[in-house]
Design a protein around this motif. Structure first.
Motif, PDB file in Angstrom:
ATOM      1  N   GLN A  30       0.817  -1.215   0.000  1.00  7.16           N
ATOM      2  CA  GLN A  30       0.000   0.000   0.000  1.00  7.16           C
ATOM      3  C   GLN A  30       0.853   1.269   0.000  1.00  7.16           C
ATOM      4  N   LEU A  86       1.872   1.923  -3.522  1.00  8.97           N
ATOM      5  CA  LEU A  86       0.737   2.428  -4.291  1.00  8.97           C
ATOM      6  C   LEU A  86       0.473   3.892  -3.959  1.00  8.97           C
ATOM      7  N   ASP A  87       0.523   4.243  -2.691  1.00  8.82           N
ATOM      8  CA  ASP A  87       0.299   5.637  -2.294  1.00  8.82           C
ATOM      9  C   ASP A  87       1.300   6.567  -2.970  1.00  8.82           C
ATOM     10  N   MET A 108       0.551   6.847  -6.763  1.00 11.24           N
ATOM     11  CA  MET A 108      -0.617   7.694  -7.013  1.00 11.24           C
ATOM     12  C   MET A 108      -0.297   9.166  -6.761  1.00 11.24           C
ATOM     13  N   ARG A 115       1.509  10.273  -9.871  1.00 10.67           N
ATOM     14  CA  ARG A 115       0.540  10.372 -10.968  1.00 10.67           C
ATOM     15  C   ARG A 115      -0.333  11.614 -10.815  1.00 10.67           C
ATOM     16  N   ASP A 116      -0.861  11.808  -9.617  1.00 17.67           N
ATOM     17  CA  ASP A 116      -1.765  12.926  -9.378  1.00 17.67           C
ATOM     18  C   ASP A 116      -1.072  14.277  -9.488  1.00 17.67           C
ATOM     19  N   GLY A 164      -2.513  -1.691 -14.391  1.00 18.86           N
ATOM     20  CA  GLY A 164      -2.994  -1.091 -13.160  1.00 18.86           C
ATOM     21  C   GLY A 164      -2.281  -1.677 -11.952  1.00 18.86           C
ATOM     22  N   GLU A 175      -2.589  -2.515  -7.649  1.00 17.65           N
ATOM     23  CA  GLU A 175      -3.512  -2.792  -6.555  1.00 17.65           C
ATOM     24  C   GLU A 175      -2.716  -2.864  -5.269  1.00 17.65           C
TER      25      GLU A 175
END
Length: 68
Positions: free
Chosen positions: A8, A11-12, A15, A18-19, A61, A63
């Motif tokens: 996780q 992933l954080d 993201m 990306r953001d 993607g 997860e």
């Protein structure tokens, strides 16, 4: 197609990069640098250590794995 499973924290970080919109996610070295600069060291290390899985994740993607 299955998503690439990552911790996780990784992933954080992905993201967050990306953001931010600061780079194309296909530019793996820049993604790692930005993750590091943004304080997401786990993501930066994972991207550098797993270039093939990272590339697969960009297209399939990602997860997040549940915390243990």
């Amino acid at each position: 197609m299955c998503k690439v499973k990552v911790p996780q924290k990784v992933l954080d970080g992905l993201m967050a990069v990306r953001d931010s919109g600061l780079t194309n996610m296909l530019d793996r070295p820049m993604v790692a640098r930005l993750a590091e600069r943004m304080g997401h060291r786990a993501a930066a290390r994972w991207v550098n250590a797993h270039p093939t899985l990272y590339a697969e994740g960009v297209f399939r993607g990602f997860e997040g794995l549940p915390a243990t």
